[in-house]
Scaffold this motif. Structure first.
Motif, PDB file in Angstrom:
ATOM      1  N   LEU A 267      32.112  34.397  30.030  1.00 20.01           N
ATOM      2  CA  LEU A 267      33.395  34.500  29.334  1.00 20.01           C
ATOM      3  C   LEU A 267      33.246  35.289  28.035  1.00 20.01           C
ATOM      4  O   LEU A 267      34.069  36.159  27.732  1.00 20.01           O
ATOM      5  CB  LEU A 267      33.938  33.101  29.037  1.00 20.01           C
ATOM      6  CG  LEU A 267      35.207  33.038  28.179  1.00 20.01           C
ATOM      7  CD1 LEU A 267      36.378  33.697  28.884  1.00 20.01           C
ATOM      8  CD2 LEU A 267      35.539  31.588  27.818  1.00 20.01           C
ATOM      9  N   VAL A 268      32.195  34.976  27.275  1.00 20.21           N
ATOM     10  CA  VAL A 268      31.963  35.681  26.011  1.00 20.21           C
ATOM     11  C   VAL A 268      31.746  37.165  26.260  1.00 20.21           C
ATOM     12  O   VAL A 268      32.258  38.017  25.517  1.00 20.21           O
ATOM     13  CB  VAL A 268      30.760  35.054  25.276  1.00 20.21           C
ATOM     14  CG1 VAL A 268      30.275  35.974  24.162  1.00 20.21           C
ATOM     15  CG2 VAL A 268      31.131  33.694  24.709  1.00 20.21           C
ATOM     16  N   SER A 269      31.002  37.510  27.300  1.00 20.26           N
ATOM     17  CA  SER A 269      30.727  38.924  27.605  1.00 20.26           C
ATOM     18  C   SER A 269      32.011  39.675  27.924  1.00 20.26           C
ATOM     19  O   SER A 269      32.249  40.777  27.410  1.00 20.26           O
ATOM     20  CB  SER A 269      29.746  39.023  28.778  1.00 20.26           C
ATOM     21  OG  SER A 269      28.529  38.386  28.483  1.00 20.26           O
ATOM     22  N   THR A 272      34.234  39.908  24.774  1.00 18.53           N
ATOM     23  CA  THR A 272      33.691  40.859  23.803  1.00 18.53           C
ATOM     24  C   THR A 272      33.981  42.293  24.214  1.00 18.53           C
ATOM     25  O   THR A 272      34.413  43.118  23.395  1.00 18.53           O
ATOM     26  CB  THR A 272      32.175  40.659  23.657  1.00 18.53           C
ATOM     27  OG1 THR A 272      31.916  39.327  23.223  1.00 18.53           O
ATOM     28  CG2 THR A 272      31.594  41.639  22.666  1.00 18.53           C
ATOM     29  N   CYS A 273      33.756  42.595  25.495  1.00 18.33           N
ATOM     30  CA  CYS A 273      34.026  43.960  25.980  1.00 18.33           C
ATOM     31  C   CYS A 273      35.500  44.308  25.827  1.00 18.33           C
ATOM     32  O   CYS A 273      35.853  45.420  25.401  1.00 18.33           O
ATOM     33  CB  CYS A 273      33.599  44.086  27.444  1.00 18.33           C
ATOM     34  SG  CYS A 273      31.820  44.006  27.712  1.00 18.33           S
ATOM     35  N   LEU A 276      36.301  44.858  22.009  1.00 15.52           N
ATOM     36  CA  LEU A 276      35.797  46.152  21.526  1.00 15.52           C
ATOM     37  C   LEU A 276      36.627  47.297  22.099  1.00 15.52           C
ATOM     38  O   LEU A 276      36.916  48.275  21.404  1.00 15.52           O
ATOM     39  CB  LEU A 276      34.330  46.310  21.905  1.00 15.52           C
ATOM     40  CG  LEU A 276      33.337  45.370  21.201  1.00 15.52           C
ATOM     41  CD1 LEU A 276      31.930  45.563  21.747  1.00 15.52           C
ATOM     42  CD2 LEU A 276      33.347  45.593  19.691  1.00 15.52           C
ATOM     43  N   ALA A 277      37.027  47.167  23.367  1.00 11.91           N
ATOM     44  CA  ALA A 277      37.881  48.200  23.963  1.00 11.91           C
ATOM     45  C   ALA A 277      39.234  48.256  23.274  1.00 11.91           C
ATOM     46  O   ALA A 277      39.807  49.337  23.090  1.00 11.91           O
ATOM     47  CB  ALA A 277      38.055  47.923  25.459  1.00 11.91           C
ATOM     48  N   ALA A 278      39.759  47.083  22.869  1.00  7.43           N
ATOM     49  CA  ALA A 278      41.044  47.059  22.158  1.00  7.43           C
ATOM     50  C   ALA A 278      40.942  47.782  20.829  1.00  7.43           C
ATOM     51  O   ALA A 278      41.847  48.530  20.439  1.00  7.43           O
ATOM     52  CB  ALA A 278      41.485  45.608  21.947  1.00  7.43           C
ATOM     53  N   ILE A 279      39.846  47.567  20.108  1.00  5.44           N
ATOM     54  CA  ILE A 279      39.649  48.266  18.840  1.00  5.44           C
ATOM     55  C   ILE A 279      39.611  49.770  19.061  1.00  5.44           C
ATOM     56  O   ILE A 279      40.235  50.549  18.327  1.00  5.44           O
ATOM     57  CB  ILE A 279      38.355  47.775  18.167  1.00  5.44           C
ATOM     58  CG1 ILE A 279      38.504  46.320  17.713  1.00  5.44           C
ATOM     59  CG2 ILE A 279      37.994  48.662  16.969  1.00  5.44           C
ATOM     60  CD1 ILE A 279      37.247  45.714  17.145  1.00  5.44           C
TER      61      ILE A 279
END
Length: 383
Positions: A267-269, A272-273, A276-279
């Motif tokens: 879930l964390v992975s 996180t992806c 980061l993609a949203a940023i």
């Protein structure tokens, strides 16, 4: 009130830049330049904030193994490649994909946190069942559990009211004023150039309404789990290694969750992806929106006969310049200053509200709009 009518005008009059409405409605150079500045500078601040957020997340996940400037340069390279290859349409498609994944992950997170750390209702009291006292980490060593609460140097953890009693104090008048000012400033968010540009490319009024409805609901789905993550970090961070304590709330909680089991790690992975993609995608769309406004000024005031190839070249140069300025600003700012940065950003965007709001619905003159904008900018800089 803003997007539906603006989109219909854009379809009828062939607008391509967010500033085309200002030029069409008021027809003066000074207001066109002023609104462009009020749109471009906030986007520069926005990209700066995204660079800081990205670097803080990467540092949190790598325990400061990667320097801030390296992660920021990495993001800039990705943004410029995305812009060159895909443009605004690719940003919209990737936004739709990653936001769906991120919202689904955020809906699951409160239940996973409740299973691992306890739900908020059981975590809040000062004497909750998970209360422990620990020696704070020092010299890189992990925290150690105290033999008793009376031991010297011990701090409480596991219960929110014990770990952060200030959270249960009534906000001061200054804090209330800061919160109110922040919330009022958020009314300027729809005036971000890339948001206006997205309304222009909506397939239909119905599609735009569906998108606006989704955007109205999404903050409640995303922000509430984010608040739970922050409160969990506040309650439990004294029990974590020093690197996790100094990381962002998202990175610290993610690190603690990843150690709880394979499902939590997965879930964390994914989360996180997606984050980061949203940023990346939101920063890229901000750059595209700002560069389109700069290109509009170049085409309308500097070189009206510029070819499409020339305009693309100018837009690319503006994007590179924005990334360079954002990198320079992000180098000297920290994540603790993000609140002040966003307030100033939205304060600039707010000055565009009369031009768009009154310009769409009222027979207001250019002189009144420009005078109000100039007075608003002066007050913002003074205050």
């Amino acid at each position: 009130l803003l997007y539906p009518r603006l989109r219909r005008l854009a379809m009828l009059r062939q607008y391509s830049s967010p500033n085309d409405f200002i030029a069409d409605r008021f027809g003066t150079t000074r207001l066109r330049v002023a609104t462009a500045a009020c749109g471009v500078i906030p986007m520069l601040i926005y990209v700066t904030a995204q660079l800081i957020s990205f670097a803080a997340m990467v540092q949190g996940f790598t325990s400061d193994a990667m320097p801030r400037w390296v992660s920021m340069l990495m993001l800039i390279a990705i943004l410029l490649v995305f812009e060159h290859l895909g443009g605004m349409n690719s940003v919209v498609f990737t936004d739709a994909l990653q936001s769906g994944i991120m919202l689904l992950s955020f809906l699951i997170v409160p239940f996973v946190l409740g299973d691992v750390f306890g739900f908020l209702a059981s975590m809040a009291p000062a004497d909750c069942p998970r209360l422990v006292f620990v020696h704070p980490s020092a010299d890189g060593l992990d925290p150690s559990v105290c033999a008793s609460s009376a031991a010297e140097g011990c701090v409480p953890a596991g219960c929110l009211q014990a770990a952060k009693p200030a959270f249960f104090s009534y906000p001061t008048h200054r804090d209330q004023a800061d919160i109110a000012f922040f919330l009022v400033n958020m009314f300027a968010a729809p005036l971000q150039p890339h948001m206006i540009q997205r309304s222009f490319i909506a397939a239909s009024d119905g599609a735009l309404r569906i998108t606006m409805g989704a955007m109205a609901v999404a903050p409640f789905l995303a922000q509430i789990p984010g608040i739970v993550i922050g409160l969990t970090q506040a309650a439990y961070s004294p029990t974590w290694p020093q690197a996790d304590q100094e990381a962002t709330a998202f990175a610290g909680v993610s690190s603690a969750l990843a150690d709880a089991g394979f499902g939590q790690y997965l879930l964390v992975s994914v989360m996180t992806c997606a984050t980061l993609a949203a940023i990346m995608s939101t920063a890229d769309s901000a750059i595209l929106g700002a560069s389109s406004m700069a290109v509009d000024i170049y085409r309308g005031l500097v070189n009206p006969s510029a070819t499409d190839r020339r305009l693309v070249h100018v837009g690319g140069c503006v994007s590179v310049a924005m990334c360079g300025c954002a990198f320079a600003m992000a180098t000297f700012l920290s994540r603790d200053q993000l609140g002040e940065i966003i307030v100033f950003q939205n304060g600039l965007l707010m000055q565009m509200l009369p031009a768009f709001g009154l310009g769409l619905y009222a027979p207001v003159s250019e002189r009144a709009i420009f005078g109000g904008l100039a007075a608003g900018l002066a007050a913002l800089l003074v205050l």
